[in-house]
Scaffold this motif. Sequence first.
Motif, PDB file in Angstrom:
ATOM      1  N   ASP A   1     -46.704   7.835  22.827  1.00  0.00           N
ATOM      2  CA  ASP A   1     -47.415   8.566  21.777  1.00  0.00           C
ATOM      3  C   ASP A   1     -48.581   7.771  21.195  1.00  0.00           C
ATOM      4  N   ASN A   2     -48.838   6.592  21.749  1.00  0.00           N
ATOM      5  CA  ASN A   2     -49.940   5.758  21.246  1.00  0.00           C
ATOM      6  C   ASN A   2     -51.269   6.433  21.570  1.00  0.00           C
ATOM      7  N   PRO A   3     -52.052   6.807  20.547  1.00  0.00           N
ATOM      8  CA  PRO A   3     -53.319   7.515  20.801  1.00  0.00           C
ATOM      9  C   PRO A   3     -54.337   6.684  21.579  1.00  0.00           C
ATOM     10  N   LYS A   4     -54.175   5.392  21.604  1.00  0.00           N
ATOM     11  CA  LYS A   4     -55.092   4.533  22.352  1.00  0.00           C
ATOM     12  C   LYS A   4     -55.017   4.806  23.854  1.00  0.00           C
ATOM     13  N   PHE A   5     -53.895   5.385  24.298  1.00  0.00           N
ATOM     14  CA  PHE A   5     -53.679   5.587  25.735  1.00  0.00           C
ATOM     15  C   PHE A   5     -53.616   7.071  26.105  1.00  0.00           C
ATOM     16  N   ALA A   6     -54.252   7.907  25.305  1.00  0.00           N
ATOM     17  CA  ALA A   6     -54.176   9.355  25.521  1.00  0.00           C
ATOM     18  C   ALA A   6     -54.666   9.760  26.911  1.00  0.00           C
ATOM     19  N   SER A   7     -55.665   9.072  27.399  1.00  0.00           N
ATOM     20  CA  SER A   7     -56.227   9.431  28.714  1.00  0.00           C
ATOM     21  C   SER A   7     -56.018   8.338  29.751  1.00  0.00           C
TER      22      SER A   7
ATOM     23  N   ASP B   1     -57.186  -2.002  29.128  1.00  0.00           N
ATOM     24  CA  ASP B   1     -57.919  -3.211  28.759  1.00  0.00           C
ATOM     25  C   ASP B   1     -59.066  -2.863  27.809  1.00  0.00           C
ATOM     26  N   LYS B   2     -58.718  -2.733  26.520  1.00  0.00           N
ATOM     27  CA  LYS B   2     -59.693  -2.370  25.488  1.00  0.00           C
ATOM     28  C   LYS B   2     -59.631  -3.386  24.350  1.00  0.00           C
ATOM     29  N   PRO B   3     -60.720  -3.566  23.621  1.00  0.00           N
ATOM     30  CA  PRO B   3     -60.732  -4.562  22.544  1.00  0.00           C
ATOM     31  C   PRO B   3     -59.664  -4.320  21.480  1.00  0.00           C
ATOM     32  N   GLU B   4     -59.293  -3.060  21.270  1.00  0.00           N
ATOM     33  CA  GLU B   4     -58.317  -2.733  20.218  1.00  0.00           C
ATOM     34  C   GLU B   4     -56.866  -2.782  20.717  1.00  0.00           C
ATOM     35  N   VAL B   5     -56.655  -3.193  21.963  1.00  0.00           N
ATOM     36  CA  VAL B   5     -55.313  -3.210  22.545  1.00  0.00           C
ATOM     37  C   VAL B   5     -54.796  -4.644  22.642  1.00  0.00           C
ATOM     38  N   THR B   6     -53.516  -4.832  22.246  1.00  0.00           N
ATOM     39  CA  THR B   6     -52.871  -6.137  22.322  1.00  0.00           C
ATOM     40  C   THR B   6     -51.729  -6.096  23.330  1.00  0.00           C
ATOM     41  N   PHE B   7     -51.710  -7.062  24.239  1.00  0.00           N
ATOM     42  CA  PHE B   7     -50.683  -7.179  25.268  1.00  0.00           C
ATOM     43  C   PHE B   7     -49.698  -8.274  24.856  1.00  0.00           C
ATOM     44  N   ALA B   8     -48.409  -7.950  24.800  1.00  0.00           N
ATOM     45  CA  ALA B   8     -47.380  -8.939  24.473  1.00  0.00           C
ATOM     46  C   ALA B   8     -46.727  -9.422  25.760  1.00  0.00           C
ATOM     47  N   VAL B   9     -46.628 -10.754  25.925  1.00  0.00           N
ATOM     48  CA  VAL B   9     -46.054 -11.319  27.138  1.00  0.00           C
ATOM     49  C   VAL B   9     -45.385 -12.642  26.800  1.00  0.00           C
TER      50      VAL B   9
ATOM     51  N   HIS C   1     -61.046  -7.592  28.088  1.00  0.00           N
ATOM     52  CA  HIS C   1     -61.447  -7.126  26.759  1.00  0.00           C
ATOM     53  C   HIS C   1     -60.311  -7.134  25.736  1.00  0.00           C
ATOM     54  N   GLY C   2     -59.082  -6.878  26.171  1.00  0.00           N
ATOM     55  CA  GLY C   2     -57.955  -6.816  25.259  1.00  0.00           C
ATOM     56  C   GLY C   2     -57.509  -8.200  24.806  1.00  0.00           C
ATOM     57  N   LYS C   3     -56.588  -8.205  23.831  1.00  0.00           N
ATOM     58  CA  LYS C   3     -56.030  -9.452  23.317  1.00  0.00           C
ATOM     59  C   LYS C   3     -54.649  -9.681  23.917  1.00  0.00           C
ATOM     60  N   ILE C   4     -54.339 -10.938  24.212  1.00  0.00           N
ATOM     61  CA  ILE C   4     -53.035 -11.281  24.775  1.00  0.00           C
ATOM     62  C   ILE C   4     -52.235 -12.057  23.737  1.00  0.00           C
TER      63      ILE C   4
ATOM     64  N   ALA D   1     -42.321  -7.274  19.357  1.00  0.00           N
ATOM     65  CA  ALA D   1     -43.726  -7.070  18.981  1.00  0.00           C
ATOM     66  C   ALA D   1     -44.171  -5.646  19.308  1.00  0.00           C
ATOM     67  N   VAL D   2     -43.705  -5.112  20.420  1.00  0.00           N
ATOM     68  CA  VAL D   2     -44.053  -3.733  20.785  1.00  0.00           C
ATOM     69  C   VAL D   2     -43.261  -2.743  19.942  1.00  0.00           C
ATOM     70  N   LEU D   3     -41.980  -3.046  19.713  1.00  0.00           N
ATOM     71  CA  LEU D   3     -41.158  -2.176  18.869  1.00  0.00           C
ATOM     72  C   LEU D   3     -41.729  -2.040  17.461  1.00  0.00           C
ATOM     73  N   SER D   4     -42.232  -3.139  16.932  1.00  0.00           N
ATOM     74  CA  SER D   4     -42.788  -3.144  15.572  1.00  0.00           C
ATOM     75  C   SER D   4     -44.253  -2.721  15.534  1.00  0.00           C
ATOM     76  N   LYS D   5     -44.818  -2.442  16.708  1.00  0.00           N
ATOM     77  CA  LYS D   5     -46.204  -1.995  16.871  1.00  0.00           C
ATOM     78  C   LYS D   5     -47.235  -3.062  16.500  1.00  0.00           C
ATOM     79  N   ARG D   6     -46.795  -4.331  16.533  1.00  0.00           N
ATOM     80  CA  ARG D   6     -47.767  -5.428  16.399  1.00  0.00           C
ATOM     81  C   ARG D   6     -48.524  -5.610  17.716  1.00  0.00           C
ATOM     82  N   ALA D   7     -47.922  -5.142  18.783  1.00  0.00           N
ATOM     83  CA  ALA D   7     -48.573  -5.149  20.099  1.00  0.00           C
ATOM     84  C   ALA D   7     -48.468  -3.749  20.695  1.00  0.00           C
ATOM     85  N   ASP D   8     -49.377  -3.444  21.596  1.00  0.00           N
ATOM     86  CA  ASP D   8     -49.434  -2.107  22.191  1.00  0.00           C
ATOM     87  C   ASP D   8     -48.804  -2.031  23.570  1.00  0.00           C
ATOM     88  N   VAL D   9     -48.806  -3.146  24.289  1.00  0.00           N
ATOM     89  CA  VAL D   9     -48.351  -3.150  25.682  1.00  0.00           C
ATOM     90  C   VAL D   9     -47.390  -4.312  25.897  1.00  0.00           C
ATOM     91  N   LEU D  10     -46.232  -4.019  26.482  1.00  0.00           N
ATOM     92  CA  LEU D  10     -45.286  -5.056  26.870  1.00  0.00           C
ATOM     93  C   LEU D  10     -45.489  -5.354  28.357  1.00  0.00           C
TER      94      LEU D  10
END
Length: 282
Positions: A138-144, A153-161, A177-180, A192-201
């Motif tokens: 349901d994350n609107p950042k990934f609608a398409s 890979d967008k500036p407003e997206v954070t990847f948790a690893v 472009h994204g943040k890791i 981090a993804v559960l709490s929505k501090r990150a967008d991608v696990l």
Amino acid sequence: MARLLSRSIRNMLVCATAVGALLSQVSAHAADGSVWQDIQKAGVLKCGAAVAAPYVMRDARSSEYSGYFVDLCRDFGERVLKVKVEFVDTNWDNLVAGLQSGKWDLAMALNQTPERAMAVSFSVPATDYQVSLLVNKDNPKFASAGTQVSDYDKPEVTFAVMSGTAQDKAISGVIKHGKIMRLPGMDEARLAVLSKRADVLVDASDTNHLFAIANADWAKEVLPKPALAKQGVAFGVRRDASAADLQVLNIYLTQRREAGEIDALVDKASAQVNASATTASK
């Protein structure tokens, strides 16, 4: 001339007889060297079992094995070879060595690597290991967004690893472009993804698949195309296994995979892992 011709014919017959005998010996030797025939004579197929859910699992109380590679090994032994199946407890450090020394006939759930291929033969993959992405559907950042890493890979997206892992290396090589967000453990990355501090696990596809099943109401797993760090997960077989031996196992695995039966076994094993985790947390 007739005498010479007769002598030539006799020599040819002698050579043909010798070659025929040699070929018979080779054929007999090849038959004697069949791994599956040896196992059928012994009446038991031994499968080396190093625990790693959902591939191979072992109940601490009953010592019984489960997991989708366990299901495949048991089915192959009982239905194809028509022998009993025995699971031999081991660890990942000894799984290949035990196969080489004949302690077991098949090593379960080995990632195909060139280094291991120097020591053992591999079946075709039963499944694939690769790095996958898990997102909130349901994350609107990934609608398409589709299946390419560049879609995420967008500036407003954070990847948790988890820091320092193969997943970290794989995602760091493609994100422009994204943040890791590098974290000390997978529990922290999932949180981090559960709490929505990150967008991608970012994790291995098998463990991300488990997490997606446990959180089916919001989680969506994405297998990137092109793949990140993809390897086949297969059975290890002794190096003296013939091409005919491997063909038997390969046909079995290919048919079950193409029929979707292995995917069903993966889901069954994943549900078992999640059920065990839920029970343990109560």
